[in-house]
Design a protein around this motif. Sequence first.
Motif, PDB file in Angstrom:
ATOM      1  N   SER A  27      44.077  34.985  39.237  1.00 50.16           N
ATOM      2  CA  SER A  27      43.450  36.295  39.425  1.00 50.16           C
ATOM      3  C   SER A  27      43.938  36.944  40.706  1.00 50.16           C
ATOM      4  O   SER A  27      44.193  36.255  41.704  1.00 50.16           O
ATOM      5  N   ASN A  28      44.052  38.270  40.707  1.00 50.64           N
ATOM      6  CA  ASN A  28      44.348  38.974  41.939  1.00 50.64           C
ATOM      7  C   ASN A  28      43.256  38.650  42.955  1.00 50.64           C
ATOM      8  O   ASN A  28      42.074  38.679  42.624  1.00 50.64           O
ATOM      9  N   GLY A  29      43.656  38.305  44.153  1.00 49.66           N
ATOM     10  CA  GLY A  29      42.707  37.912  45.197  1.00 49.66           C
ATOM     11  C   GLY A  29      42.543  36.407  45.330  1.00 49.66           C
ATOM     12  O   GLY A  29      41.929  35.935  46.278  1.00 49.66           O
ATOM     13  N   GLU A  30      43.082  35.648  44.401  1.00 51.02           N
ATOM     14  CA  GLU A  30      43.004  34.184  44.476  1.00 51.02           C
ATOM     15  C   GLU A  30      43.844  33.697  45.655  1.00 51.02           C
ATOM     16  O   GLU A  30      44.932  34.208  45.899  1.00 51.02           O
ATOM     17  N   HIS A  35      47.286  35.824  45.565  1.00 48.85           N
ATOM     18  CA  HIS A  35      47.844  36.403  44.342  1.00 48.85           C
ATOM     19  C   HIS A  35      47.464  37.878  44.302  1.00 48.85           C
ATOM     20  O   HIS A  35      46.296  38.226  44.397  1.00 48.85           O
ATOM     21  N   ALA A  36      48.476  38.747  44.206  1.00 43.09           N
ATOM     22  CA  ALA A  36      48.246  40.191  44.189  1.00 43.09           C
ATOM     23  C   ALA A  36      49.274  40.863  43.303  1.00 43.09           C
ATOM     24  O   ALA A  36      50.460  40.516  43.347  1.00 43.09           O
ATOM     25  N   ASN A  37      48.811  41.807  42.499  1.00 45.59           N
ATOM     26  CA  ASN A  37      49.711  42.570  41.620  1.00 45.59           C
ATOM     27  C   ASN A  37      50.612  41.659  40.782  1.00 45.59           C
ATOM     28  O   ASN A  37      51.793  41.936  40.604  1.00 45.59           O
ATOM     29  N   GLY A  38      50.057  40.562  40.310  1.00 44.06           N
ATOM     30  CA  GLY A  38      50.782  39.678  39.404  1.00 44.06           C
ATOM     31  C   GLY A  38      51.742  38.705  40.058  1.00 44.06           C
ATOM     32  O   GLY A  38      52.553  38.089  39.369  1.00 44.06           O
ATOM     33  N   SER A  61      47.224  31.921  34.586  1.00 41.12           N
ATOM     34  CA  SER A  61      46.568  33.234  34.741  1.00 41.12           C
ATOM     35  C   SER A  61      45.791  33.370  36.042  1.00 41.12           C
ATOM     36  O   SER A  61      44.587  33.612  36.034  1.00 41.12           O
ATOM     37  N   TRP A  85      52.480  35.755  43.548  1.00 41.14           N
ATOM     38  CA  TRP A  85      52.016  35.031  44.729  1.00 41.14           C
ATOM     39  C   TRP A  85      52.717  35.606  45.961  1.00 41.14           C
ATOM     40  O   TRP A  85      53.935  35.794  45.958  1.00 41.14           O
TER      41      TRP A  85
END
Length: 89
Positions: A64-67, A80-83, A62, A85
Amino acid sequence: NENTFQICTGGAVGSNQALVVGLTGKVGIGETAPSAPLTVTSTTGGVLLPRMSTSNRTSISSPSNGEMVYDTDLNKFYGHANGAWVALH
C-alpha cells in the motif's frame, strides 16, 4: 475516562496501563489517553518497523502507498509511494 479496553501490568485495574483502546478506536501503547489513531509513549525505546531483506521487501504482494519497512541489506528505510519503493533519507 473514554477507555473501554485496557491491558495492565501488575497492580490494580487502571494502573500501569500497557495498552488502551478508547471508544473512538484510538489505541495507546504506554499512553492512557491516546490523541491519535495510534499513540506510543516511551522514555526507554523507539518504534521498531518491520525489518527485512531487499528480496522480502520487493516480494510484498500489493504493498500500500504509505507502507514503510527497514531494508536490512541496504540499511535504509523504504516507503511505498505511487506504486514504487522509495528510499527514505
